[in-house]
Motif scaffolding. Structure first.
Motif, PDB file in Angstrom:
ATOM      1  N   TYR A  49       0.818  -1.214   0.000  1.00  0.00           N
ATOM      2  CA  TYR A  49       0.000   0.000   0.000  1.00  0.00           C
ATOM      3  C   TYR A  49       0.856   1.270   0.000  1.00  0.00           C
ATOM      4  N   GLY A  50       2.111   1.148   0.384  1.00  0.00           N
ATOM      5  CA  GLY A  50       2.980   2.322   0.371  1.00  0.00           C
ATOM      6  C   GLY A  50       3.608   2.586  -0.980  1.00  0.00           C
ATOM      7  N   LEU A  51       3.666   1.562  -1.826  1.00  0.00           N
ATOM      8  CA  LEU A  51       4.334   1.680  -3.120  1.00  0.00           C
ATOM      9  C   LEU A  51       3.757   2.781  -4.015  1.00  0.00           C
ATOM     10  N   PRO A  52       2.428   2.913  -4.164  1.00  0.00           N
ATOM     11  CA  PRO A  52       1.897   3.991  -5.009  1.00  0.00           C
ATOM     12  C   PRO A  52       2.278   5.388  -4.510  1.00  0.00           C
ATOM     13  N   PHE A  53       2.319   5.572  -3.201  1.00  0.00           N
ATOM     14  CA  PHE A  53       2.686   6.879  -2.650  1.00  0.00           C
ATOM     15  C   PHE A  53       4.148   7.203  -2.975  1.00  0.00           C
ATOM     16  N   ALA A  54       5.028   6.197  -2.877  1.00  0.00           N
ATOM     17  CA  ALA A  54       6.432   6.410  -3.218  1.00  0.00           C
ATOM     18  C   ALA A  54       6.586   6.743  -4.692  1.00  0.00           C
ATOM     19  N   ALA A  55       5.813   6.062  -5.553  1.00  0.00           N
ATOM     20  CA  ALA A  55       5.898   6.309  -7.000  1.00  0.00           C
ATOM     21  C   ALA A  55       5.427   7.721  -7.345  1.00  0.00           C
ATOM     22  N   VAL A  56       4.336   8.168  -6.721  1.00  0.00           N
ATOM     23  CA  VAL A  56       3.824   9.510  -6.982  1.00  0.00           C
ATOM     24  C   VAL A  56       4.821  10.569  -6.521  1.00  0.00           C
ATOM     25  N   PHE A  57       5.426  10.361  -5.356  1.00  0.00           N
ATOM     26  CA  PHE A  57       6.405  11.327  -4.843  1.00  0.00           C
ATOM     27  C   PHE A  57       7.597  11.435  -5.791  1.00  0.00           C
ATOM     28  N   LEU A  58       8.090  10.299  -6.281  1.00  0.00           N
ATOM     29  CA  LEU A  58       9.217  10.323  -7.210  1.00  0.00           C
ATOM     30  C   LEU A  58       8.833  11.013  -8.513  1.00  0.00           C
ATOM     31  N   LEU A  59       7.629  10.746  -8.998  1.00  0.00           N
ATOM     32  CA  LEU A  59       7.167  11.382 -10.237  1.00  0.00           C
ATOM     33  C   LEU A  59       7.122  12.895 -10.096  1.00  0.00           C
ATOM     34  N   LEU A  60       6.655  13.370  -8.958  1.00  0.00           N
ATOM     35  CA  LEU A  60       6.573  14.816  -8.717  1.00  0.00           C
ATOM     36  C   LEU A  60       7.957  15.458  -8.711  1.00  0.00           C
ATOM     37  N   LEU A  61       8.954  14.737  -8.231  1.00  0.00           N
ATOM     38  CA  LEU A  61      10.311  15.277  -8.208  1.00  0.00           C
ATOM     39  C   LEU A  61      10.848  15.527  -9.618  1.00  0.00           C
ATOM     40  N   TYR A  62      10.315  14.803 -10.597  1.00  0.00           N
ATOM     41  CA  TYR A  62      10.753  14.980 -11.978  1.00  0.00           C
ATOM     42  C   TYR A  62       9.824  15.904 -12.765  1.00  0.00           C
ATOM     43  N   VAL A  63       8.565  15.998 -12.362  1.00  0.00           N
ATOM     44  CA  VAL A  63       7.590  16.787 -13.118  1.00  0.00           C
ATOM     45  C   VAL A  63       7.562  18.250 -12.682  1.00  0.00           C
ATOM     46  N   LEU A  64       7.652  18.496 -11.386  1.00  0.00           N
ATOM     47  CA  LEU A  64       7.472  19.853 -10.866  1.00  0.00           C
ATOM     48  C   LEU A  64       8.606  20.823 -11.208  1.00  0.00           C
ATOM     49  N   PRO A  65       9.886  20.423 -11.150  1.00  0.00           N
ATOM     50  CA  PRO A  65      10.943  21.402 -11.438  1.00  0.00           C
ATOM     51  C   PRO A  65      10.919  21.859 -12.905  1.00  0.00           C
ATOM     52  N   ALA A  66      11.285  23.103 -13.142  1.00  0.00           N
ATOM     53  CA  ALA A  66      11.366  23.607 -14.516  1.00  0.00           C
ATOM     54  C   ALA A  66      12.412  22.845 -15.312  1.00  0.00           C
ATOM     55  N   GLN A  67      13.508  22.471 -14.627  1.00  0.00           N
ATOM     56  CA  GLN A  67      14.563  21.664 -15.252  1.00  0.00           C
ATOM     57  C   GLN A  67      14.591  20.308 -14.557  1.00  0.00           C
ATOM     58  N   PRO A  68      13.993  19.283 -15.167  1.00  0.00           N
ATOM     59  CA  PRO A  68      13.946  17.961 -14.517  1.00  0.00           C
ATOM     60  C   PRO A  68      15.354  17.438 -14.234  1.00  0.00           C
ATOM     61  N   PRO A  69      15.557  16.812 -13.084  1.00  0.00           N
ATOM     62  CA  PRO A  69      16.885  16.267 -12.774  1.00  0.00           C
ATOM     63  C   PRO A  69      17.222  15.065 -13.654  1.00  0.00           C
ATOM     64  N   ALA A  70      18.489  14.792 -13.778  1.00  0.00           N
ATOM     65  CA  ALA A  70      18.931  13.645 -14.576  1.00  0.00           C
ATOM     66  C   ALA A  70      18.696  12.348 -13.804  1.00  0.00           C
ATOM     67  N   LEU A  71      18.523  11.277 -14.545  1.00  0.00           N
ATOM     68  CA  LEU A  71      18.386   9.974 -13.908  1.00  0.00           C
ATOM     69  C   LEU A  71      19.711   9.592 -13.264  1.00  0.00           C
ATOM     70  N   PRO A  72      19.661   9.042 -12.049  1.00  0.00           N
ATOM     71  CA  PRO A  72      20.910   8.646 -11.398  1.00  0.00           C
ATOM     72  C   PRO A  72      21.504   7.397 -12.044  1.00  0.00           C
ATOM     73  N   HIS A  73      22.724   7.091 -11.665  1.00  0.00           N
ATOM     74  CA  HIS A  73      23.418   5.923 -12.212  1.00  0.00           C
ATOM     75  C   HIS A  73      23.135   4.717 -11.313  1.00  0.00           C
ATOM     76  N   PHE A  74      22.423   3.724 -11.849  1.00  0.00           N
ATOM     77  CA  PHE A  74      22.069   2.529 -11.081  1.00  0.00           C
ATOM     78  C   PHE A  74      23.148   1.460 -11.298  1.00  0.00           C
ATOM     79  N   SER A  75      24.039   1.360 -10.357  1.00  0.00           N
ATOM     80  CA  SER A  75      25.133   0.401 -10.456  1.00  0.00           C
ATOM     81  C   SER A  75      24.752  -0.921  -9.786  1.00  0.00           C
ATOM     82  N   ALA A  76      25.570  -1.931 -10.021  1.00  0.00           N
ATOM     83  CA  ALA A  76      25.355  -3.223  -9.362  1.00  0.00           C
ATOM     84  C   ALA A  76      25.505  -3.085  -7.847  1.00  0.00           C
ATOM     85  N   ALA A  77      26.437  -2.237  -7.433  1.00  0.00           N
ATOM     86  CA  ALA A  77      26.637  -2.019  -5.995  1.00  0.00           C
ATOM     87  C   ALA A  77      25.391  -1.411  -5.360  1.00  0.00           C
TER      88      ALA A  77
END
Length: 317
Positions: A49-77
């Protein structure tokens, strides 16, 4: 003094306090769900039940800023650290709910705080984050408080049966699992190197809760008699537990990106005070002298840890 301590000297403090408050609300909701659904289904509620809230929060972090942040580097570590934290967080939550069945609400939550010394140990070994002498003293005092709380209501100080009661063992297991989970999430935050702590926290929660929902959801679906159907029938209280769980996790993960794991978790012991108020005001539970003394020592340890951090900050100014 580390760069993160300078940059986030104060901001991580209110974020951690909010995380502890949201977690108290989530624990209260999950306690009733444990009685209604069972331990594992109630544990699953926190993540599913917490997963949708986390997804919406992350989406807002990319949608709201005038300059969307870059995707981070997802390493094996990064994935290894987050997976480690996710697995042990599931185990820790299940152990916490089992502890709540054995003792009253505030004591069960406080027992989970046996993680403090273990977080410091694992943090020093795996992340090279060494605590100060004052911080170690604070952790020892808090641990003494936990030992007092591990006795049954009519504790017998010389009784092995009292020291190895179910509630004490569940609390110790919960603390150990939480310690490993915290180190995993802190290690993931350091490995991700996201542009902001908010992005680090949001990505961490989304990845971790996706893994947790898939693995634990499959287990509950195939290993419990009624599967996951009861979780959806209890959607109202599950929604509260999930939303507050997501809020708490987002705050914890963000704080881990700002400050050392030991510092964040020690300040997070303020949850003990919140839980005490819930028990006395909402659940009408009573505590004996040993339990009150134990909680007082926990608060004292937290205060000493905060004092140590303040002194470090002042030395760096």
């Amino acid at each position: 003094m580390s760069e993160s301590l300078v940059s986030w000297m104060w901001l991580w403090v209110p974020i951690t306090l909010f995380a502890a408050l949201a977690q108290t609300v989530r624990n209260t909701a999950q306690r009733s769900l444990t009685q209604q659904l069972g331990t594992l289904p109630a544990t699953l509620v926190r993540f599913l039940y917490g997963l949708p809230f986390a997804a919406v929060f992350l989406l807002l972090l990319y949608v709201l800023p005038a300059q969307p942040p870059a995707l981070p580097h997802f390493s094996a570590a990064y994935l290894a650290w987050i997976t480690l934290g996710a697995v042990f967080q599931v185990a820790a939550t299940a152990a916490l709910l089992l502890a709540m069945k054995e003792r009253n609400f505030a004591v069960a939550v406080t027992l989970s705080k046996t993680e403090i010394l273990q977080v410091a140990l694992f943090g020093a070994v795996f992340l090279h984050e060494l605590p100060t002498a004052l911080a170690l003293a604070a952790m020892v005092i808090a641990t003494v408080g936990v030992l007092l709380l591990s006795l049954p209501p009519r504790g017998q100080l010389l009784s092995l049966q009292a020291w190895f009661s179910k509630s004490a063992l569940y609390g110790l297991v919960c603390g150990a699992c939480f310690a490993v989970a915290v180190i995993g999430f802190r290690g993931g935050a350091l490995a991700l190197q996201a542009q902001t702590p908010w992005l680090s926290g949001a990505w961490g929660v989304l990845v971790a809760q996706t893994l947790q929902s898939m693995v634990l959801g499959a287990w509950v679906a195939f290993k419990t008699p009624q599967g996951i159907r009861p979780i959806f029938r209890a959607w109202r209280i599950s929604l509260l537990a999930g939303s507050m769980g997501a809020a708490a996790s987002l705050a914890w993960f963000t704080a881990y990106a700002m400050q050392s794991a030991a510092a964040v978790r020690t300040l997070g012991m303020v949850e003990v005070v919140f839980s005490y108020l819930v028990s006395r005001r909402m659940l009408s539970e009573q505590f004996n002298r040993a339990e009150l003394l134990g909680m007082a020592l926990m608060v004292l340890g937290m205060a000493l840890m905060v004092l140590g951090l303040v002194l470090i900050c002042l030395q760096g100014v």
